[in-house]
Enzyme design. Structure first.
Site, PDB file in Angstrom:
ATOM      1  N   ARG A   4     -19.048 -15.283  35.131  1.00 52.89           N
ATOM      2  CA  ARG A   4     -18.732 -13.950  34.393  1.00 52.89           C
ATOM      3  C   ARG A   4     -17.762 -14.776  33.247  1.00 52.89           C
ATOM      4  O   ARG A   4     -17.024 -15.744  33.472  1.00 52.89           O
ATOM      5  CB  ARG A   4     -17.548 -13.203  34.996  1.00 52.89           C
ATOM      6  CG  ARG A   4     -18.552 -12.220  36.128  1.00 52.89           C
ATOM      7  CD  ARG A   4     -17.802 -10.994  36.747  1.00 52.89           C
ATOM      8  NE  ARG A   4     -18.506 -10.465  37.701  1.00 52.89           N
ATOM      9  CZ  ARG A   4     -19.483  -9.293  37.529  1.00 52.89           C
ATOM     10  NH1 ARG A   4     -19.416  -8.944  36.242  1.00 52.89           N
ATOM     11  NH2 ARG A   4     -20.102  -8.818  38.308  1.00 52.89           N
ATOM     12  N   GLY A   5     -17.551 -14.311  32.175  1.00 48.68           N
ATOM     13  CA  GLY A   5     -17.014 -14.859  30.981  1.00 48.68           C
ATOM     14  C   GLY A   5     -15.912 -13.575  30.345  1.00 48.68           C
ATOM     15  O   GLY A   5     -16.075 -12.524  30.913  1.00 48.68           O
ATOM     16  N   ASP A  54     -13.179 -24.440  28.127  1.00 53.59           N
ATOM     17  CA  ASP A  54     -13.139 -23.747  29.336  1.00 53.59           C
ATOM     18  C   ASP A  54     -14.137 -24.624  30.428  1.00 53.59           C
ATOM     19  O   ASP A  54     -14.768 -24.106  30.933  1.00 53.59           O
ATOM     20  CB  ASP A  54     -14.103 -22.544  29.183  1.00 53.59           C
ATOM     21  CG  ASP A  54     -13.901 -21.512  30.122  1.00 53.59           C
ATOM     22  OD1 ASP A  54     -12.918 -21.645  31.182  1.00 53.59           O
ATOM     23  OD2 ASP A  54     -14.822 -20.346  30.360  1.00 53.59           O
TER      24      ASP A  54
END
Length: 460
Positions: free
Chosen positions: A151-152, A267
């Site tokens: 999930r982002g 990230d």
């Protein structure tokens, strides 16, 4: 540098990127130019443009716009993408009391992008596939929650399987306004279409029907995070962990130094490292990635995005983003490989804060993952622990570059800078270093900052 000169510098960089077919903006601008020519020729009584004019719009780029209707729809994408680029101008903090530029946001973006065909717009490479929404739904079992593997901030990632048996990862943009989804899609597409390295994820196609989807190759092993912290953890022997560390470092060197323009991933984490069948790491999810022009030492961002536990101090204190932001996150990743612990555990305990005292005491036996027992190479373990300690240094200036990290991991401990490099680094003592030096930064403040960021994130 005052705010006006920073603004002018960014405008100059935008113009240069438009002329560079190897940058995302250059490719998209070339496509938009051709779309405009096609649109004008079909709606005007004037003679159509000659072949030379059209060829000039296509020169040195793989972009092609063949279908007028699709071009019209994608034109909306390009305008939103360009507007987002201009919004980034406001990320320069105004100095001398200057007011930041005011950017108006269009809230009337058309969300109906169904039926658009990827190959009518782009022909990045012959192997790029244009998936239909039915292809994606069948592959992911109608986006079953059981198939979510990540999930982002703007998307969920699903694992799927194509009819021929090929495993895929589908990144489905589900959050944010239509404008935000479009901007995120184009930003990531503009980067991944130009990234090609053994240690970066393999982009195989898109689906723009029923939403926006990016499709990547996936192996049965999934992500490093799922193996390291899941039930299959036993598969990660020490030699595999060491090779994952080295391969990920090679991938980051490519992004920072090997691309036409520097890419800051922003990230790096265990869940964003895919593993091939032979346990080779591939960096994935470029949704937060930024292109860093050579004239700039760093970006300033006002919106905190990323994953708790991997934030560099200068990022969550001052919004500063550069290569050393990725270096810090890589240091956390090394600690995960060494210890088997997640960056933040269930009690929100920071791996960095837990490991630092042990690193300082060189208590490597207390650091190493108990599941490994004595099955590890002591020399390689020492390399990883010492490199991790350098990467998570509070001062961005004292962290090594990723090319130096590779040398350290290989055992070339005599990594030294030339006098010229040392002089350049002294001149580049910015902003991130000076701000960090101006305050006493300790574990309590680190946790306090994390708590404040968490509160802001949950409230937004």
């Amino acid at each position: 540098m005052n705010s006006a000169s920073a603004h002018d510098l960014r405008l100059l960089e935008v113009d240069k990127e438009k002329q560079d077919p190897k940058s995302p903006r250059g490719a998209l601008e070339a496509c938009l130019t051709r779309c405009s020519i096609s649109s004008a020729s079909s709606s005007s009584d004037d003679p159509p443009p000659n072949r030379e004019a059209i060829d000039n719009a296509d020169a040195d780029t793989d972009v092609q716009c063949k279908n007028h209707r699709a071009s019209s729809n994608w034109g909306k994408f390009f305008k939103l993408w360009k507007r987002r680029s201009m919004k980034r101008l406001s990320s320069f903090p105004p100095l001398s009391g200057a007011a930041p530029p005011i950017i108006k946001q269009n809230k009337s973006a058309d969300p109906n992008m169904n039926g658009m065909v990827l190959h009518d717009i782009y022909d990045f490479q012959s192997s790029l596939q244009n998936f239909s929404i039915s292809d994606i739904e069948i592959a992911t079992d109608n986006f079953s929650p059981e198939n979510i593997i990540g999930r982002g901030g703007y998307a969920d990632v699903y694992q799927g399987i194509l009819p021929e048996g090929k495993l895929i990862a589908v990144k489905r943009l589900t959050k944010g306004t239509p404008d935000e989804q479009t901007a995120e899609f184009l930003s990531e597409l503009g980067i991944i279409a130009h990234v090609d390295h053994p240690n970066t994820a393999k982009f195989i196609g898109c689906c723009i029907e029923g939403g926006m989807h990016l499709v990547f190759r996936l192996s049965p092993l999934g992500s490093l995070g799922s193996l390291l912290h899941g039930p299959s953890k036993y598969k990660l022997t020490w030699s595999r962990r060491y090779n994952v560390a080295l391969g990920t470092a090679d991938g980051l060197v490519y992004l920072h130094e090997g691309c036409q323009r520097r890419i800051i991933h922003r990230d790096i984490k265990a869940d964003n490292i895919l593993l091939t069948e032979d346990f080779q790491p591939q960096i994935c999810d470029f949704g937060l990635a930024k292109w860093l022009p050579k004239q700039l030492t760093h970006h300033n961002v006002s919106k905190f995005e990323g994953t708790f536990g991997y934030f560099a101090p200068e990022y969550f204190m001052h919004g500063i983003v550069d290569e050393k932001t990725d270096v810090f996150a890589f240091g956390v990743l090394l600690l995960e490989l060494i210890t088997g612990h997640p960056a933040l555990d269930e009690s929100q305990q920071s791996l960095v804060l837990w490991a630092k005292p042990l690193l300082e005491r060189k208590a490597i036996k207390e650091l190493v993952d108990p599941s490994l027992g004595d099955e590890y190479n002591r020399e390689e373990l020492i390399r990883l622990t010492s490199t991790a300690s350098l990467c998570i240094d509070q001062s961005s200036l004292l962290r090594p570059r990723m090319s130096q990290v590779v040398e350290l991991l290989l055992g070339h401990e005599d990594v030294v800078m030339t006098p010229r490099e040392a002089k350049i680094k002294m001149m580049q003592r910015t902003y991130s270093e000076e701000l960090l030096d101006s305050v006493e930064y300790n574990s309590t403040k680190y946790l306090g900052d994390l708590d404040r960021i968490r509160e802001v994130a949950l409230a937004s």
